[in-house]
Design an enzyme around this catalytic site. Sequence first.
Site, PDB file in Angstrom:
ATOM      1  N   ASP A 156       0.791  -1.242   0.000  1.00  0.00           N
ATOM      2  CA  ASP A 156       0.000   0.000   0.000  1.00  0.00           C
ATOM      3  C   ASP A 156       0.822   1.290   0.000  1.00  0.00           C
ATOM      4  O   ASP A 156       0.491   2.228   0.741  1.00  0.00           O
ATOM      5  CB  ASP A 156      -0.956   0.002   1.213  1.00  0.00           C
ATOM      6  N   LYS A 203      -7.018  -5.094  -2.836  1.00  0.00           N
ATOM      7  CA  LYS A 203      -7.765  -5.610  -1.684  1.00  0.00           C
ATOM      8  C   LYS A 203      -8.679  -4.528  -1.144  1.00  0.00           C
ATOM      9  O   LYS A 203      -8.453  -3.341  -1.380  1.00  0.00           O
ATOM     10  CB  LYS A 203      -6.795  -6.093  -0.598  1.00  0.00           C
ATOM     11  N   CYS A 247      -1.902  -2.687   7.742  1.00  0.00           N
ATOM     12  CA  CYS A 247      -1.802  -3.638   6.630  1.00  0.00           C
ATOM     13  C   CYS A 247      -0.498  -4.434   6.629  1.00  0.00           C
ATOM     14  O   CYS A 247      -0.509  -5.621   6.300  1.00  0.00           O
ATOM     15  CB  CYS A 247      -2.040  -2.918   5.314  1.00  0.00           C
TER      16      CYS A 247
HETATM   17  C1  VGL Z   1      -4.685   0.620   5.778  1.00  0.00           C
HETATM   18  C2  VGL Z   1      -6.283   1.421   7.193  1.00  0.00           C
HETATM   19  C3  VGL Z   1      -7.247   1.312   6.222  1.00  0.00           C
HETATM   20  C4  VGL Z   1      -3.252   0.243   5.554  1.00  0.00           C
HETATM   21  C5  VGL Z   1      -5.635   0.475   4.780  1.00  0.00           C
HETATM   22  O1  VGL Z   1      -2.803   0.160   4.391  1.00  0.00           O
HETATM   23  O2  VGL Z   1      -2.547   0.041   6.578  1.00  0.00           O
HETATM   24  N1  VGL Z   1      -5.020   1.068   6.983  1.00  0.00           N
HETATM   25  N2  VGL Z   1      -6.910   0.835   5.016  1.00  0.00           N
END
Ligand code: VGL
Length: 201
Positions: free
Chosen positions: A12, A110, A155
Site C-alpha cells: 500500500d 484488496k 496492513c
Molecule cells: C490501511 C487502514 C485502512 C493500511 C488500509 O494500508 O494500513 N489502513 N486501510
Amino acid sequence: MRKETDILLVIDVQNDFCPGGGLAVPGGDEVVHLVNRLAHGFAHVALTQDWHPAGHSSFASSHQGKEPFEQIAMPYGAQTLWPDHCIQNTAGAAFHGGLDIPHAELVLRKGFRREVDSYSAFFENDHKTPTGLAGYLRERGFAKVTCIGLAFDFCVRYSAEDARALGFETEVIEQACRAIDLAGSAAATRKSFSERGIVLA
Ligand code: VGL
Ligand code: ZN
C-alpha cells in the site's frame, strides 16, 4: 540478490497514505526511496493496493454520526472507521509517483468488497475470505515473504501475521514502514511479531 524462493511484498505505498492524502500516515512518503532500493535486491516483488469502492463500510462517512478512528461492531468483529481513502481509480489510490519497481510481478488489490475491510494481503478482516495471495505464492514456490510499506501497524502487521500463520518464513523491515499508531498499535505490532516468530529487521 535474494534467493529465488524469496519474495518482497510492498504494501500500500499509495498517495492516500502519504502526507496530503486521505489517510495520511506520518512520514509515509519517506519510505519510497528505501522501498525502491530494497526492491532492486529481490528477483521477485509483489505490490498490494488498497482499492475501495466509494461508500465503503470502513469509511466513517458511510455511518451516520461516526467520526474517523472510532470503532464500530461489524458482523465479523470490531472495525476501526477511517477517513475516505484509496477509492478505486482516484489519484489517492494510485501508487506514489516515486515508486520505481518495474520488475514487480503482481499487483494485488484488496478491500474491494463494500461490506468488509481488508488489512491483510491474504484475508479480508473476517479472517476467512482469502484474497488468493497464498495460493499464488505457493504455486510459485515461494518460501519466504519480506513485508514493507504502509501502514506498519495495520496492513503490514496483518499481512505479516497471516504470512507466518500460513507457514511462510516472514520478515518485516521496519525502516521501510511507517505507522499510524492508534492507541499504542505500533508497540503492539512489535510485541505480536516477536511472539509469532516474525523477524523484525
Ligand atoms: C490501511 C487502514 C485502512 C493500511 C488500509 O494500508 O494500513 N489502513 N486501510
Ligand atoms: Zn483501506
